[in-house]
Design a protein around this motif. Structure first.
Motif, PDB file in Angstrom:
ATOM      1  N   LYS A  83       0.748  -1.285  -0.054  1.00 15.85           N
ATOM      2  CA  LYS A  83      -0.039   0.019   0.174  1.00 15.85           C
ATOM      3  C   LYS A  83       0.849   1.266  -0.024  1.00 15.85           C
ATOM      4  O   LYS A  83       0.585   2.173  -0.691  1.00 15.85           O
ATOM      5  N   ILE A  84       1.853   1.349   0.795  1.00 20.11           N
ATOM      6  CA  ILE A  84       2.779   2.444   0.898  1.00 20.11           C
ATOM      7  C   ILE A  84       3.442   2.624  -0.482  1.00 20.11           C
ATOM      8  O   ILE A  84       3.428   3.793  -0.962  1.00 20.11           O
ATOM      9  N   ASN A  85       3.858   1.445  -1.105  1.00 14.20           N
ATOM     10  CA  ASN A  85       4.563   1.757  -2.436  1.00 14.20           C
ATOM     11  C   ASN A  85       3.650   2.156  -3.386  1.00 14.20           C
ATOM     12  O   ASN A  85       3.991   3.002  -4.242  1.00 14.20           O
ATOM     13  N   ASP A  86       2.283   1.827  -3.381  1.00 15.30           N
ATOM     14  CA  ASP A  86       1.400   2.267  -4.143  1.00 15.30           C
ATOM     15  C   ASP A  86       1.095   3.756  -4.230  1.00 15.30           C
ATOM     16  O   ASP A  86       1.104   4.543  -5.200  1.00 15.30           O
ATOM     17  N   GLU A  87       0.924   4.038  -2.951  1.00 23.21           N
ATOM     18  CA  GLU A  87       0.678   5.589  -2.685  1.00 23.21           C
ATOM     19  C   GLU A  87       1.980   6.419  -3.007  1.00 23.21           C
ATOM     20  O   GLU A  87       1.673   7.341  -3.717  1.00 23.21           O
ATOM     21  N   ILE A  88       3.329   5.749  -2.988  1.00 22.38           N
ATOM     22  CA  ILE A  88       4.507   6.502  -3.373  1.00 22.38           C
ATOM     23  C   ILE A  88       4.412   6.846  -4.845  1.00 22.38           C
ATOM     24  O   ILE A  88       4.568   7.659  -5.441  1.00 22.38           O
ATOM     25  N   LYS A  90       1.841   6.844  -6.697  1.00 22.26           N
ATOM     26  CA  LYS A  90       0.998   7.729  -7.119  1.00 22.26           C
ATOM     27  C   LYS A  90       1.352   9.123  -6.914  1.00 22.26           C
ATOM     28  O   LYS A  90       1.163  10.028  -7.986  1.00 22.26           O
ATOM     29  N   LEU A  91       2.033   9.314  -5.800  1.00 22.32           N
ATOM     30  CA  LEU A  91       2.672  10.766  -5.784  1.00 22.32           C
ATOM     31  C   LEU A  91       3.649  11.296  -6.499  1.00 22.32           C
ATOM     32  O   LEU A  91       3.433  12.113  -6.942  1.00 22.32           O
ATOM     33  N   ILE A  92       4.450  10.245  -6.784  1.00 21.81           N
ATOM     34  CA  ILE A  92       5.516  10.459  -8.000  1.00 21.81           C
ATOM     35  C   ILE A  92       5.030  10.686  -9.516  1.00 21.81           C
ATOM     36  O   ILE A  92       5.113  11.680 -10.219  1.00 21.81           O
ATOM     37  N   LYS A  93       3.956  10.012  -9.793  1.00 21.88           N
ATOM     38  CA  LYS A  93       3.015  10.183 -10.950  1.00 21.88           C
ATOM     39  C   LYS A  93       2.482  11.282 -11.113  1.00 21.88           C
ATOM     40  O   LYS A  93       2.620  12.176 -12.022  1.00 21.88           O
ATOM     41  N   ASP A  94       1.699  12.005  -9.723  1.00 22.63           N
ATOM     42  CA  ASP A  94       1.306  13.157  -9.882  1.00 22.63           C
ATOM     43  C   ASP A  94       2.149  14.172  -9.863  1.00 22.63           C
ATOM     44  O   ASP A  94       1.981  15.536 -10.427  1.00 22.63           O
ATOM     45  N   ILE A  95       3.564  14.108  -9.345  1.00 20.46           N
ATOM     46  CA  ILE A  95       4.450  15.014  -9.436  1.00 20.46           C
ATOM     47  C   ILE A  95       5.035  15.344 -10.727  1.00 20.46           C
ATOM     48  O   ILE A  95       5.433  16.523 -11.059  1.00 20.46           O
ATOM     49  N   SER A  96       5.281  14.125 -11.276  1.00 20.27           N
ATOM     50  CA  SER A  96       5.760  14.273 -12.648  1.00 20.27           C
ATOM     51  C   SER A  96       5.032  14.975 -13.919  1.00 20.27           C
ATOM     52  O   SER A  96       3.954  15.282 -13.996  1.00 20.27           O
TER      53      SER A  96
END
Length: 96
Positions: A83-88, A90-96
């Motif tokens: 779950k943590i990896n999925d959230e990370i 998603k965050l990286i994808k949103d930042i990019s």
């Protein structure tokens, strides 16, 4: 290797153990002795061999229960990490 003696049901048992394992071996022997005494008190009319078998079964049951708890804990940890990896991600994808 070090030669030690442990007491189980009033009998001295000679053992050879690694120097680094002396204290741990004494603790294990003390635990086994306490279990044997507990079952001896509960089943005083049974022979020592039966007492030892019952105590060994009890100790093994404890081991199996702890292994199950550990496996369940590992599974929960793995799920949480996913779950943590999925959230990370998603965050990286949103930042990019």
């Amino acid at each position: 290797m070090e030669s030690i003696k442990v007491n189980i049901l009033g009998k001295q048992i000679p053992l050879k153990v690694e120097d680094s394992e002396v204290e741990n071996t004494r603790k294990i022997a003390q635990y086994v002795d306490e279990k044997f005494k507990l079952f001896r008190n509960q089943f005083s009319n049974q022979p020592d061999s039966t007492i030892m078998i019952l105590a060994c079964l009890s100790i093994t049951e404890e081991l199996f229960e702890l292994r199950t708890e550990l496996n369940q804990s590992d599974e929960k940890e793995s799920e949480l990490m996913d779950k943590i990896n999925d959230e990370i991600s998603k965050l990286i994808k949103d930042i990019s």
